[in-house]
Structures are given as structure tokens and as C-alpha cells.
Scaffold this motif. Structure first.
Motif, PDB file in Angstrom:
ATOM      1  N   ARG A 237       0.926  -0.969  -0.051  1.00 60.76           N
ATOM      2  CA  ARG A 237      -0.018  -0.050   0.197  1.00 60.76           C
ATOM      3  C   ARG A 237       0.914   1.366  -0.060  1.00 60.76           C
ATOM      4  O   ARG A 237       1.787   1.343   0.783  1.00 60.76           O
TER       5      ARG A 237
ATOM      6  N   ASN B 260      -3.146   3.490  -2.291  1.00 67.35           N
ATOM      7  CA  ASN B 260      -3.289   2.565  -3.430  1.00 67.35           C
ATOM      8  C   ASN B 260      -2.571   1.102  -3.024  1.00 67.35           C
ATOM      9  O   ASN B 260      -1.498   1.102  -2.631  1.00 67.35           O
TER      10      ASN B 260
ATOM     11  N   SER C 243      -1.270  -2.436  -4.621  1.00 69.27           N
ATOM     12  CA  SER C 243      -0.851  -3.026  -5.693  1.00 69.27           C
ATOM     13  C   SER C 243      -0.005  -4.323  -5.419  1.00 69.27           C
ATOM     14  O   SER C 243       0.607  -4.358  -4.170  1.00 69.27           O
TER      15      SER C 243
END
Length: 120
Positions: free
Chosen positions: A100, A105, A107
Motif C-alpha cells: 500500500r 493504493n 498493488s
């Protein structure tokens, strides 16, 4: 931006050992599960080992008892200690991490890969 940088691959004789390292850097807020995958010649990429943030691990059957995955959360680094290496372990090894970032975000990131060759 997040990067994973691997090191430690090379050529080793059967029965030998290598230690792979993978350091994550960049705009990292939290790192969750980290792992190592490999892709041998003419084969699909497979999971070798992974470790949670709390240190829980799992391994593919073919490396149990020979490989050990560990991590240093303070250094954002995961390691793979490989002992009793066999020619069948020859592959490109990739680091993976679920991260994070500062923008919240989440991913999955991959390293560039490091070659491990086991041969006499």
C-alpha cells in the motif's frame, strides 16, 4: 513510485547454497505478503515461498526443508536462503510484494528477476 530490487543470484554447484535478497523502496506505507516466484526454462512461473507481515510462511513442496524465507520489516527486505540446491532449481527468481503506497493504493509489485543456475 515503488521498486523492488533483487540481488544474490548466480552459478552454484549441486548441493551448494545461495541467498537471495529483495529490497523494496519508494512511497511505501505498508508491505503485506512478500514472496519469491521462479520460472525455469520452458516452464510457467511458480510460487516458491511467501511470508506474511507477521512471519507466517508457506512453501512449494519441492523446496520444503531446503529453502527458508524470511523478512526484515524495518528494512523492507525479504530473503530466500536456498540450501542443497539441485539442477531442477535453475530458474529466474522473482520477488513479489503486496504494497500500500502513500496514496492508499494497494498493488502487487515485481522485481526484475535474478538468475539462479545450478550446474556442475
Amino acid at each position: 513510485q515503488v521498486q523492488l530490487v533483487e540481488s544474490g543470484g548466480g552459478l552454484v554447484q549441486p548441493g551448494g547454497s545461495l541467498r537471495l535478497s529483495c529490497a523494496a523502496s519508494g512511497t511505501i506505507s505498508s508491505i503485506y505478503t512478500m514472496g519469491w516466484y521462479r520460472q525455469g526454462p520452458g516452464k510457467q512461473r511458480e510460487l516458491v515461498a511467501r511470508i506474511t507481515r507477521d512471519g507466517l510462511t508457506n512453501y512449494v513442496d519441492s523446496v520444503k526443508g531446503r529453502f527458508t524465507i524470511s523478512r526484515d520489516n524495518a528494512k523492507n527486505t525479504v530473503y530466500l536462503q536456498m540450501n542443497s540446491l539441485e539442477p531442477e532449481d535453475t530458474a529466474v527468481y522473482y520477488c513479489n510484494a503486496n504494497i500500500r503506497d502513500y496514496s492508499n493504493n494497494f498493488s502487487s509489485y515485481w522485481g526484475q528477476g535474478t538468475q539462479v543456475t545450478v550446474s556442475s
